[in-house]
Design a protein around this motif. Structure first.
Motif: not given
Length: 94
Positions: A26-36
């Motif tokens: 969730l913290v990673v995705l807080e920065a924006g969209e991401a691939t697995p």
């Protein structure tokens, strides 16, 4: 008084966050969209575990998944998730 259905939804959301790797995702995705793959670069877990956590987070309503060509992109489900995530992390001293 809180509606029982709303209470269950909030409990499910908090359960989704209540694991170190899921919270990290969730913290990673807080920065924006991401691939697995991008998430796997940031979160120290096996790709199979990442996929499991992503499914759990999606089921909890915390993230969204969308296809862009052959790629799958994940993002936070909305401002409500950002607010709860910030509150949880602020409470941890972040």
């Amino acid at each position: 008084m809180i509606d029982p259905a709303e209470l269950r939804r909030v409990v499910e959301m908090l359960r989704g966050m209540a694991y170190e790797h899921r919270l990290h995702i969730l913290v990673v995705l807080e920065a924006g969209e991401a691939t697995p793959a991008r998430i796997g670069e940031a979160v120290p877990a096996h790709p199979t575990a990442i996929a499991h956590h992503l499914r759990h987070l999606a089921h909890a309503g915390l993230i969204r998944r969308r296809r862009q060509g052959r790629h799958v992109l994940y993002s936070l489900a909305g401002d409500e998730v950002v607010t709860v995530l910030d509150a949880v992390l602020r409470g941890s001293g972040r």
